[in-house]
Design a protein around this motif. Structure first.
Motif, PDB file in Angstrom:
ATOM      1  N   CYS A 146     -17.869 -15.723  29.010  1.00  0.00           N
ATOM      2  CA  CYS A 146     -17.383 -15.221  30.289  1.00  0.00           C
ATOM      3  C   CYS A 146     -15.853 -15.160  30.293  1.00  0.00           C
ATOM      4  N   SER A 147     -15.316 -14.385  31.233  1.00  0.00           N
ATOM      5  CA  SER A 147     -13.857 -14.274  31.334  1.00  0.00           C
ATOM      6  C   SER A 147     -13.267 -15.661  31.671  1.00  0.00           C
ATOM      7  N   ASN A 148     -12.029 -15.927  31.234  1.00  0.00           N
ATOM      8  CA  ASN A 148     -11.057 -14.979  30.709  1.00  0.00           C
ATOM      9  C   ASN A 148     -10.654 -15.409  29.301  1.00  0.00           C
ATOM     10  N   LEU A 149     -11.033 -14.612  28.291  1.00  0.00           N
ATOM     11  CA  LEU A 149     -10.701 -14.996  26.928  1.00  0.00           C
ATOM     12  C   LEU A 149     -10.742 -13.805  25.978  1.00  0.00           C
ATOM     13  N   LEU A 150     -10.134 -14.032  24.814  1.00  0.00           N
ATOM     14  CA  LEU A 150     -10.210 -13.112  23.685  1.00  0.00           C
ATOM     15  C   LEU A 150     -11.101 -13.762  22.639  1.00  0.00           C
ATOM     16  N   VAL A 151     -11.996 -12.991  22.034  1.00  0.00           N
ATOM     17  CA  VAL A 151     -12.913 -13.537  21.032  1.00  0.00           C
ATOM     18  C   VAL A 151     -12.836 -12.710  19.764  1.00  0.00           C
ATOM     19  N   LYS A 152     -12.629 -13.383  18.633  1.00  0.00           N
ATOM     20  CA  LYS A 152     -12.615 -12.694  17.339  1.00  0.00           C
ATOM     21  C   LYS A 152     -14.002 -12.676  16.717  1.00  0.00           C
ATOM     22  N   ASN A 153     -14.687 -13.816  16.794  1.00  0.00           N
ATOM     23  CA  ASN A 153     -15.988 -13.858  16.144  1.00  0.00           C
ATOM     24  C   ASN A 153     -16.768 -15.105  16.519  1.00  0.00           C
ATOM     25  N   LEU A 154     -18.050 -15.059  16.202  1.00  0.00           N
ATOM     26  CA  LEU A 154     -18.971 -16.181  16.325  1.00  0.00           C
ATOM     27  C   LEU A 154     -19.694 -16.315  14.992  1.00  0.00           C
ATOM     28  N   CYS A 155     -19.975 -17.549  14.604  1.00  0.00           N
ATOM     29  CA  CYS A 155     -20.636 -17.783  13.326  1.00  0.00           C
ATOM     30  C   CYS A 155     -21.470 -19.054  13.421  1.00  0.00           C
ATOM     31  N   THR A 156     -22.622 -19.054  12.737  1.00  0.00           N
ATOM     32  CA  THR A 156     -23.403 -20.286  12.603  1.00  0.00           C
ATOM     33  C   THR A 156     -23.535 -20.616  11.125  1.00  0.00           C
ATOM     34  N   SER A 157     -23.585 -21.899  10.819  1.00  0.00           N
ATOM     35  CA  SER A 157     -23.718 -22.334   9.433  1.00  0.00           C
ATOM     36  C   SER A 157     -24.105 -23.803   9.390  1.00  0.00           C
ATOM     37  N   ASP A 158     -24.709 -24.212   8.275  1.00  0.00           N
ATOM     38  CA  ASP A 158     -24.940 -25.633   8.028  1.00  0.00           C
ATOM     39  C   ASP A 158     -23.762 -26.249   7.290  1.00  0.00           C
ATOM     40  N   LEU A 159     -22.797 -25.408   6.908  1.00  0.00           N
ATOM     41  CA  LEU A 159     -21.621 -25.887   6.188  1.00  0.00           C
ATOM     42  C   LEU A 159     -20.479 -26.164   7.153  1.00  0.00           C
ATOM     43  N   LEU A 160     -19.707 -27.196   6.825  1.00  0.00           N
ATOM     44  CA  LEU A 160     -18.532 -27.514   7.617  1.00  0.00           C
ATOM     45  C   LEU A 160     -17.326 -26.911   6.923  1.00  0.00           C
ATOM     46  N   PHE A 161     -16.811 -25.819   7.486  1.00  0.00           N
ATOM     47  CA  PHE A 161     -15.689 -25.112   6.887  1.00  0.00           C
ATOM     48  C   PHE A 161     -14.361 -25.745   7.294  1.00  0.00           C
ATOM     49  N   GLU A 162     -13.423 -25.715   6.372  1.00  0.00           N
ATOM     50  CA  GLU A 162     -12.091 -26.272   6.612  1.00  0.00           C
ATOM     51  C   GLU A 162     -11.087 -25.128   6.678  1.00  0.00           C
ATOM     52  N   PRO A 163     -10.490 -24.851   7.836  1.00  0.00           N
ATOM     53  CA  PRO A 163      -9.527 -23.759   7.920  1.00  0.00           C
ATOM     54  C   PRO A 163      -8.230 -24.106   7.203  1.00  0.00           C
ATOM     55  N   GLY A 164      -7.560 -23.082   6.712  1.00  0.00           N
ATOM     56  CA  GLY A 164      -6.280 -23.300   6.057  1.00  0.00           C
ATOM     57  C   GLY A 164      -6.377 -23.730   4.618  1.00  0.00           C
ATOM     58  N   VAL A 165      -7.598 -23.862   4.102  1.00  0.00           N
ATOM     59  CA  VAL A 165      -7.794 -24.250   2.704  1.00  0.00           C
ATOM     60  C   VAL A 165      -8.179 -23.003   1.922  1.00  0.00           C
ATOM     61  N   THR A 166      -7.490 -22.735   0.834  1.00  0.00           N
ATOM     62  CA  THR A 166      -7.788 -21.574   0.007  1.00  0.00           C
ATOM     63  C   THR A 166      -8.968 -21.883  -0.916  1.00  0.00           C
ATOM     64  N   PHE A 167      -9.536 -20.832  -1.493  1.00  0.00           N
ATOM     65  CA  PHE A 167     -10.666 -21.038  -2.401  1.00  0.00           C
ATOM     66  C   PHE A 167     -10.242 -21.820  -3.642  1.00  0.00           C
ATOM     67  N   SER A 168      -9.020 -21.601  -4.133  1.00  0.00           N
ATOM     68  CA  SER A 168      -8.537 -22.349  -5.300  1.00  0.00           C
ATOM     69  C   SER A 168      -8.354 -23.822  -4.944  1.00  0.00           C
ATOM     70  N   GLU A 169      -7.858 -24.100  -3.729  1.00  0.00           N
ATOM     71  CA  GLU A 169      -7.720 -25.496  -3.291  1.00  0.00           C
ATOM     72  C   GLU A 169      -9.087 -26.138  -3.132  1.00  0.00           C
ATOM     73  N   ALA A 170     -10.052 -25.365  -2.660  1.00  0.00           N
ATOM     74  CA  ALA A 170     -11.404 -25.895  -2.506  1.00  0.00           C
ATOM     75  C   ALA A 170     -11.993 -26.285  -3.856  1.00  0.00           C
TER      76      ALA A 170
END
Length: 297
Positions: A172-196
């Motif tokens: 509902c308003s008022n917001l901007l939304v880029k995306n929604l996602c579901t997963s069983d994995l806990l993703f870490e933002p700001g980490v590159t694939f090489s760092e992972a």
């Protein structure tokens, strides 16, 4: 366990083709915009009050998304100086529908057998000027946020119920939304694939955010200097479980209180260690590999 088509994650907007509005519904002032900073399409939902405009999945309330992933990722930004509202309808293993709502309109946590209402405290780019611990309209410099909701833990903590699947979402308003996602994995933002990969080598389990769901980071910048990351329920037993907000300061790595299932087994997976700890482990691995290192105990 999620069906194969939901692994390793499900990009909800892409899968349900939100832009076609055949499997989703919109009401009021909902518009698709191109965000130059995020380099892609975002949806702006605005209205005179939070319930006046919304984006809803699935289109009909009698249908169900049927998404079984443990974590729901919401990439969004509250509109400055406004109030917003989000409803999530989830189904328990005994087929009870529970609504999980969060908003910066809510002053306190409220709970019934079928409805959980969480206050959301908006962070600001300048935390020094933000009203810490206070709900209310979003600050002028509110950031884009990656909100990670551990749906099974929310139900266990607050209603002692077992999670089955995500039934529906109403933004509902008022917001901007880029995306929604579901997963069983806990993703870490700001980490590159090489760092992972370094993290895996050093025994530090880190899953980088999928590229199609990630916020862009200009060269020379750091993710956490640009965006907010919120996990709920939060890491660390001393943090409140009845209010959604950015952790200040960041919890101690690995200091997560585990929620136990009725069987006594831990419901939560091992907590992703903090970036600083992973960096240290990676450095140690780099310096000591390939030589064998005896354990200090």
């Amino acid at each position: 366990v999620p069906a194969a088509w939901q692994r390793p994650y499900l990009n909800i907007f892409k899968h349900f083709r939100v832009e076609e509005w055949k499997r989703s519904a919109k009401e009021g002032d909902v518009a698709a915009l191109t965000d130059t900073r995020l380099k892609g399409t975002v949806y702006r939902i605005r209205g005179s009050n939070p319930a006046s405009s919304y984006l809803q999945l699935p289109r009909a309330g009698t249908q169900s998304l049927g998404l079984t992933g443990r974590y729901l990722y919401l990439l969004f930004r509250p509109l400055p100086r406004k109030h917003f509202l989000v409803h999530l309808d989830v189904t328990t293993e005994d087929n009870q529908v529970v609504r999980i709502s969060f908003s910066n309109l809510f002053k306190e946590f409220k709970s019934t057998a079928t409805w959980l209402q969480f206050p959301f405290i908006c962070g600001a780019a300048n935390e020094g000027t933000a009203r810490r611990g206070a709900t209310g309209a979003a600050p002028a410099d509110v950031r884009w946020t990656c909100l990670v909701l551990d749906l099974p833990s929310i139900l266990v903590l607050h209603l002692s119920r077992r999670y089955s699947h995500l039934r529906g979402v109403k933004l509902c308003s008022n917001l901007l939304v880029k995306n929604l996602c579901t997963s069983d994995l806990l993703f870490e933002p700001g980490v590159t694939f090489s760092e992972a990969r370094l993290g895996e080598l050093s025994g530090c389990g880190v899953s980088p955010m999928p590229r199609e769901l990630a916020f862009p980071v200009p060269k020379g910048e750091k993710w956490h200097d640009l965006y907010d990351y919120i996990r709920f329920p939060p890491e660390g037993s001393k943090l409140p479980h009845d209010c959604i907000q950015k952790s200040l300061p960041s919890p101690v790595a690995g200091g997560s209180a585990q929620v136990l299932e009725e069987t006594g087994r831990p419901l939560t997976q091992p907590v992703t260690l903090s970036r600083a700890v992973c960096d240290r482990l990676s450095l140690v691995h780099h310096k000591t590999s390939p030589k064998a290192v005896s354990a200090p105990w």
